[in-house]
Design a protein around this motif. Sequence first.
Motif, PDB file in Angstrom:
ATOM      1  N   SER A 157       0.823  -1.200   0.000  1.00 43.35           N
ATOM      2  CA  SER A 157       0.000   0.000   0.000  1.00 43.35           C
ATOM      3  C   SER A 157       0.869   1.266   0.000  1.00 43.35           C
ATOM      4  N   GLY A 158       0.427   2.314   0.692  1.00 37.31           N
ATOM      5  CA  GLY A 158       1.210   3.543   0.822  1.00 37.31           C
ATOM      6  C   GLY A 158       0.861   4.610  -0.195  1.00 37.31           C
ATOM      7  N   THR A 159       0.978   5.867   0.241  1.00 29.49           N
ATOM      8  CA  THR A 159       0.703   7.023  -0.608  1.00 29.49           C
ATOM      9  C   THR A 159       1.837   8.029  -0.473  1.00 29.49           C
ATOM     10  N   ALA A 160       1.912   8.933  -1.450  1.00 32.18           N
ATOM     11  CA  ALA A 160       2.910  10.006  -1.404  1.00 32.18           C
ATOM     12  C   ALA A 160       2.433  11.160  -2.272  1.00 32.18           C
ATOM     13  N   VAL A 161       2.848  12.368  -1.909  1.00 33.00           N
ATOM     14  CA  VAL A 161       2.533  13.556  -2.694  1.00 33.00           C
ATOM     15  C   VAL A 161       3.804  14.379  -2.857  1.00 33.00           C
ATOM     16  N   PHE A 162       4.058  14.800  -4.096  1.00 32.33           N
ATOM     17  CA  PHE A 162       5.194  15.666  -4.421  1.00 32.33           C
ATOM     18  C   PHE A 162       4.616  16.996  -4.908  1.00 32.33           C
ATOM     19  N   THR A 163       4.979  18.078  -4.263  1.00 33.70           N
ATOM     20  CA  THR A 163       4.343  19.361  -4.556  1.00 33.70           C
ATOM     21  C   THR A 163       5.357  20.489  -4.640  1.00 33.70           C
ATOM     22  N   LYS A 164       5.174  21.355  -5.631  1.00 39.72           N
ATOM     23  CA  LYS A 164       6.043  22.516  -5.769  1.00 39.72           C
ATOM     24  C   LYS A 164       5.802  23.527  -4.648  1.00 39.72           C
ATOM     25  N   GLU A 165       4.547  23.687  -4.274  1.00 37.46           N
ATOM     26  CA  GLU A 165       4.193  24.632  -3.213  1.00 37.46           C
ATOM     27  C   GLU A 165       4.174  23.910  -1.869  1.00 37.46           C
ATOM     28  N   GLU A 166       4.836  24.469  -0.903  1.00 40.03           N
ATOM     29  CA  GLU A 166       4.825  23.860   0.423  1.00 40.03           C
ATOM     30  C   GLU A 166       3.442  24.011   1.041  1.00 40.03           C
ATOM     31  N   PRO A 167       2.845  22.928   1.529  1.00 48.36           N
ATOM     32  CA  PRO A 167       1.505  23.023   2.105  1.00 48.36           C
ATOM     33  C   PRO A 167       1.516  23.712   3.463  1.00 48.36           C
ATOM     34  N   ILE A 168       0.343  24.187   3.833  1.00 50.53           N
ATOM     35  CA  ILE A 168       0.173  24.781   5.156  1.00 50.53           C
ATOM     36  C   ILE A 168       0.284  23.715   6.238  1.00 50.53           C
ATOM     37  N   LYS A 169      -0.277  22.552   5.938  1.00 51.06           N
ATOM     38  CA  LYS A 169      -0.336  21.465   6.914  1.00 51.06           C
ATOM     39  C   LYS A 169      -0.413  20.128   6.191  1.00 51.06           C
ATOM     40  N   VAL A 170       0.179  19.112   6.782  1.00 43.94           N
ATOM     41  CA  VAL A 170       0.106  17.748   6.252  1.00 43.94           C
ATOM     42  C   VAL A 170      -0.469  16.842   7.329  1.00 43.94           C
ATOM     43  N   THR A 171      -1.488  16.062   6.960  1.00 51.63           N
ATOM     44  CA  THR A 171      -2.139  15.148   7.903  1.00 51.63           C
ATOM     45  C   THR A 171      -2.096  13.743   7.338  1.00 51.63           C
ATOM     46  N   ARG A 172      -1.621  12.815   8.144  1.00 48.83           N
ATOM     47  CA  ARG A 172      -1.558  11.410   7.733  1.00 48.83           C
ATOM     48  C   ARG A 172      -2.654  10.620   8.439  1.00 48.83           C
ATOM     49  N   GLY A 173      -3.497   9.972   7.662  1.00 43.09           N
ATOM     50  CA  GLY A 173      -4.553   9.146   8.219  1.00 43.09           C
ATOM     51  C   GLY A 173      -5.850   9.902   8.433  1.00 43.09           C
ATOM     52  N   LEU A 174      -6.848   9.149   8.904  1.00 40.11           N
ATOM     53  CA  LEU A 174      -8.180   9.679   9.166  1.00 40.11           C
ATOM     54  C   LEU A 174      -8.441   9.868  10.654  1.00 40.11           C
ATOM     55  N   GLY A 175      -7.459   9.522  11.474  1.00 43.96           N
ATOM     56  CA  GLY A 175      -7.640   9.628  12.912  1.00 43.96           C
ATOM     57  C   GLY A 175      -8.411   8.470  13.499  1.00 43.96           C
ATOM     58  N   ILE A 176      -8.484   7.358  12.743  1.00 45.09           N
ATOM     59  CA  ILE A 176      -9.182   6.152  13.203  1.00 45.09           C
ATOM     60  C   ILE A 176      -8.175   5.006  13.144  1.00 45.09           C
ATOM     61  N   GLU A 177      -7.797   4.508  14.292  1.00 43.36           N
ATOM     62  CA  GLU A 177      -6.663   3.591  14.393  1.00 43.36           C
ATOM     63  C   GLU A 177      -6.784   2.387  13.460  1.00 43.36           C
ATOM     64  N   GLU A 178      -7.952   1.772  13.424  1.00 48.20           N
ATOM     65  CA  GLU A 178      -8.098   0.539  12.650  1.00 48.20           C
ATOM     66  C   GLU A 178      -8.056   0.793  11.133  1.00 48.20           C
ATOM     67  N   LEU A 179      -8.189   2.054  10.724  1.00 42.21           N
ATOM     68  CA  LEU A 179      -8.146   2.389   9.304  1.00 42.21           C
ATOM     69  C   LEU A 179      -6.820   3.047   8.902  1.00 42.21           C
ATOM     70  N   ASP A 180      -5.943   3.255   9.874  1.00 39.99           N
ATOM     71  CA  ASP A 180      -4.761   4.072   9.625  1.00 39.99           C
ATOM     72  C   ASP A 180      -3.442   3.314   9.726  1.00 39.99           C
ATOM     73  N   THR A 181      -3.450   2.025   9.417  1.00 41.72           N
ATOM     74  CA  THR A 181      -2.199   1.255   9.470  1.00 41.72           C
ATOM     75  C   THR A 181      -1.634   0.950   8.086  1.00 41.72           C
ATOM     76  N   GLU A 182      -2.364   1.354   7.039  1.00 38.61           N
ATOM     77  CA  GLU A 182      -1.979   0.939   5.682  1.00 38.61           C
ATOM     78  C   GLU A 182      -1.559   2.113   4.796  1.00 38.61           C
ATOM     79  N   GLY A 183      -1.377   3.286   5.372  1.00 36.82           N
ATOM     80  CA  GLY A 183      -0.866   4.430   4.618  1.00 36.82           C
ATOM     81  C   GLY A 183      -1.769   4.879   3.483  1.00 36.82           C
ATOM     82  N   ARG A 184      -3.074   4.880   3.715  1.00 38.47           N
ATOM     83  CA  ARG A 184      -4.019   5.070   2.617  1.00 38.47           C
ATOM     84  C   ARG A 184      -4.510   6.504   2.420  1.00 38.47           C
ATOM     85  N   THR A 185      -4.327   7.379   3.389  1.00 42.74           N
ATOM     86  CA  THR A 185      -4.963   8.696   3.307  1.00 42.74           C
ATOM     87  C   THR A 185      -3.979   9.785   3.716  1.00 42.74           C
ATOM     88  N   LEU A 186      -3.589  10.612   2.771  1.00 38.26           N
ATOM     89  CA  LEU A 186      -2.605  11.667   3.001  1.00 38.26           C
ATOM     90  C   LEU A 186      -3.228  12.997   2.581  1.00 38.26           C
TER      91      LEU A 186
END
Length: 252
Positions: free
Chosen positions: A63-92
Amino acid sequence: MKLISWNVNGLRAVVKKDFLEIFKNLDADIFSIQETKLHQDQIDLELPGYHQYFYDAVRKGYSGTAVFTKEEPIKVTRGLGIEELDTEGRTLTLEFPKFYLIDSYSPNSQQDLKRLDFKLDYNDALHVYMKKLSTNKPVILCGDLNVAHKEIDLKNDKSNHHNPGFSDEERQKFTDLLDDGFIDSFRYLHPDEVKYSWWSYRFNARKNNAGWRIDYFVVSNNGKDLINKAEILNDIYGSDHCPIELDLNLED
């Protein structure tokens, strides 16, 4: 602003092919990928002019996700804040001044729909998350959502009915999202165009264009005016998916 999304089916594998040349030629402002199949420390990727953000699965090579961006973001959040859904790197999620970008690699419901319940739980949580963010500013969801929404979105709809990615339950979740204030950008601009973004490696599927459209840019209704162009770049190889593109009009 040009956005690209691509399920690369293994970042290290596609880098050994033409990924860096494709990346340079596309010259996206934001380039989102899914199914990296690595931990960030397993690759040294030189992309001058880009900030790199990874969200790795706990399990290596998966699995796993990644984002490459020219503009630096204001904030980066990894996951949905739900433990059982956040072990596979699916939401960035990357927050920019005028929108949120969510890079999602939705679970595959798998053979005999044995992981359907997990996928539906993920879809529900993502829907709630998107709805909440959209009250602040437009939301753009991109990625491999592992669902063909309508019959037009896959070559063999009758023989695939009830199969993973074309079950009634998965399709209904996507309908529910659109009905709740979100837009399938490609179908919004191309209501009748038949074009696919994924092909099985079996049976010469890509050669015969026996594919599925399962990769999307979904935009909240309050971002409708940002949508300028939505394309499927099916002349680009390197993965079993092709990249998709969304161009935004961000002029004041």
